[in-house]
Design a protein around this motif. Structure first.
Motif, PDB file in Angstrom:
ATOM      1  N   ILE A 107      15.601  -5.819  46.821  1.00  0.00           N
ATOM      2  CA  ILE A 107      14.548  -6.832  46.681  1.00  0.00           C
ATOM      3  C   ILE A 107      14.169  -7.417  48.044  1.00  0.00           C
ATOM      4  CG2 ILE A 107      14.039  -9.133  45.742  1.00  0.00           C
ATOM      5  CD1 ILE A 107      15.636  -8.255  43.219  1.00  0.00           C
ATOM      6  N   VAL A 108      15.169  -7.673  48.892  1.00  0.00           N
ATOM      7  CA  VAL A 108      14.861  -8.181  50.243  1.00  0.00           C
ATOM      8  C   VAL A 108      14.037  -7.152  51.016  1.00  0.00           C
ATOM      9  CG1 VAL A 108      15.852  -8.867  52.462  1.00  0.00           C
ATOM     10  CG2 VAL A 108      16.871  -9.713  50.342  1.00  0.00           C
ATOM     11  N   GLU A 109      14.401  -5.885  50.918  1.00  0.00           N
ATOM     12  CA  GLU A 109      13.662  -4.816  51.604  1.00  0.00           C
ATOM     13  C   GLU A 109      12.199  -4.801  51.165  1.00  0.00           C
ATOM     14  OE1 GLU A 109      12.587  -1.721  53.993  1.00  0.00           O
ATOM     15  OE2 GLU A 109      14.554  -2.702  54.040  1.00  0.00           O
ATOM     16  N   ARG A 110      11.969  -4.940  49.874  1.00  0.00           N
ATOM     17  CA  ARG A 110      10.600  -4.933  49.333  1.00  0.00           C
ATOM     18  C   ARG A 110       9.781  -6.118  49.835  1.00  0.00           C
ATOM     19  NH1 ARG A 110       9.498  -2.998  43.676  1.00  0.00           N
ATOM     20  NH2 ARG A 110       8.798  -5.126  43.287  1.00  0.00           N
ATOM     21  N   ASN A 111      10.480  -7.185  50.197  1.00  0.00           N
ATOM     22  CA  ASN A 111       9.789  -8.427  50.561  1.00  0.00           C
ATOM     23  C   ASN A 111      10.040  -8.862  51.998  1.00  0.00           C
ATOM     24  OD1 ASN A 111       8.644  -9.592  47.826  1.00  0.00           O
ATOM     25  ND2 ASN A 111      10.663  -8.759  47.359  1.00  0.00           N
ATOM     26  N   LYS A 112      10.582  -7.987  52.817  1.00  0.00           N
ATOM     27  CA  LYS A 112      11.046  -8.416  54.147  1.00  0.00           C
ATOM     28  C   LYS A 112       9.921  -8.905  55.057  1.00  0.00           C
ATOM     29  CE  LYS A 112      11.197  -3.742  56.135  1.00  0.00           C
ATOM     30  NZ  LYS A 112      12.100  -2.699  56.660  1.00  0.00           N
TER      31      LYS A 112
ATOM     32  N   PHE B 176      18.841  -5.947  58.220  1.00  0.00           N
ATOM     33  CA  PHE B 176      17.572  -6.683  58.231  1.00  0.00           C
ATOM     34  C   PHE B 176      17.514  -7.521  59.496  1.00  0.00           C
ATOM     35  CE2 PHE B 176      18.600  -6.196  53.664  1.00  0.00           C
ATOM     36  CZ  PHE B 176      17.470  -5.482  53.258  1.00  0.00           C
ATOM     37  N   SER B 177      16.527  -7.272  60.327  1.00  0.00           N
ATOM     38  CA  SER B 177      16.483  -7.908  61.652  1.00  0.00           C
ATOM     39  C   SER B 177      16.310  -9.421  61.567  1.00  0.00           C
ATOM     40  CB  SER B 177      15.344  -7.309  62.489  1.00  0.00           C
ATOM     41  OG  SER B 177      14.093  -7.531  61.851  1.00  0.00           O
TER      42      SER B 177
END
Length: 318
Positions: free
Chosen positions: A163-168, A192-193
């Motif tokens: 979910i974080v990847e989809r919304n990063k 995640f940078s």
């Protein structure tokens, strides 16, 4: 004692224990002011009060307004995401959250959206499908208000990171707070940078926890107490590295000049810093505190970064 400067990114001042209530019974008067006095004297510079539901976020904002050094989050904790459905009008409930967050931003008090995320250890409070739905929905809030995220992850690393990847690209930065995961979970988050990892007493319980924390670069770390929970207990692996201790008494013998046994306080964020320094073999606690402080300002207080501290860090790194 070194005059350290620290920010506690997670304090649950809305919890009944800070009102003197334990398991539904009143033991003493509300004592946030005494708790704050201890925190400020220990070198705590700012505190972020955690919001975990719409009503709790309202209370967190009200508390934050009582002191210039207090700030807060607005959001819904994964275990409470049923409140959207239970309200009878999820869209209206979300709009109330939006309005509250906007109000808090205008007042200069709301610095993040959260506490939100996924908690698969406590699915009895809210099923995974609802948690995922409303975790993702709260990125709408972060995106609209251009705020960072204050995140919670328990036994849910794969779905959380998906979910974080989809919304990063929809949030400015964030911290996964009260981290207790594996080395693999840690490394996924560090991928995640714009993600930092929050460490507290629960992150330092066991020798295995300590090994995982060793692998978090200090440049990607924040410190917290998550008080009144997550204290560093005498049975924890990290306790041998703690140097800063204050006297405590049982709640039945309440003394405003003493800590309460079993209730964590923001003053002890210094203990977290001490254990991090100990497990990483860092002798210069002051320099470590500056790095962590800088990390926290970068995410939550970007307009307040100290250029002198930046210059000092640059000098040390070259």
């Amino acid at each position: 004692m070194a005059a350290l400067k620290m920010i506690d990114i997670a304090v649950n001042f809305t919890d009944g224990m800070f009102k003197g209530i334990y398991n539904g019974k009143q033991y003493h008067a509300p004592d946030i002011q005494a708790v704050l006095a201890r925190a400020w004297s220990a070198g705590v510079d700012r505190i972020i009060v955690t919001g975990g539901s719409l009503e709790e976020s309202k209370e967190a904002l009200a508390i934050a307004e009582t002191d210039g050094r207090l700030f807060c989050t607005v959001g819904v904790h994964p275990t409470r995401c049923k409140e959207f459905e239970d309200s009878g009008d999820p869209a209206r409930h979300f709009q109330a959250l939006v309005s509250l967050a906007k109000e808090g931003v205008e007042k200069g008090k709301v610095v993040a959206i959260g506490e939100c995320g996924l908690d698969y250890d406590r699915l009895q409070f809210c099923p995974a499908d609802l948690q995922k739905k409303y975790f993702e929905k709260q990125f709408d809030l972060a995106s609209a208000l251009k705020l960072p995220m204050f995140l919670h992850m328990r036994a849910a690393a794969d779905d959380f990171c998906y979910i974080v990847e989809r919304n990063k690209s929809r949030f400015t930065g964030g911290v996964t707070h009260s981290f207790t995961g594996t080395a693999g979970d840690r490394d996924k988050l560090l991928g995640f940078s714009n993600m930092y990892i929050g460490v507290n007493g629960c992150s330092l319980k066991t020798s295995e926890n300590i090994e995982v924390v060793k692998g978090i670069p200090v440049e990607r770390m924040m410190i917290e107490t998550d008080s009144p929970y997550c204290e560093i207990k005498n049975t924890h692996a990290g306790i041998k590295m703690v140097k800063y201790l204050l006297p405590s008494k049982k709640k039945e013998k309440y003394d405003p000049q003493c800590l309460i046994k079993g209730r964590n306080e923001p003053y002890s964020v210094r203990q977290v810093l001490e254990v991090v320094a100990g497990c990483k073999d860092i002798a210069d606690l002051d320099h470590l505190s500056k790095i962590v402080y800088h990390n926290t300002c970068r995410v939550f207080f970007p307009h307040d970064l100290d250029s002198a501290a930046d210059a000092l860090l640059d000098d040390k790194e070259t």
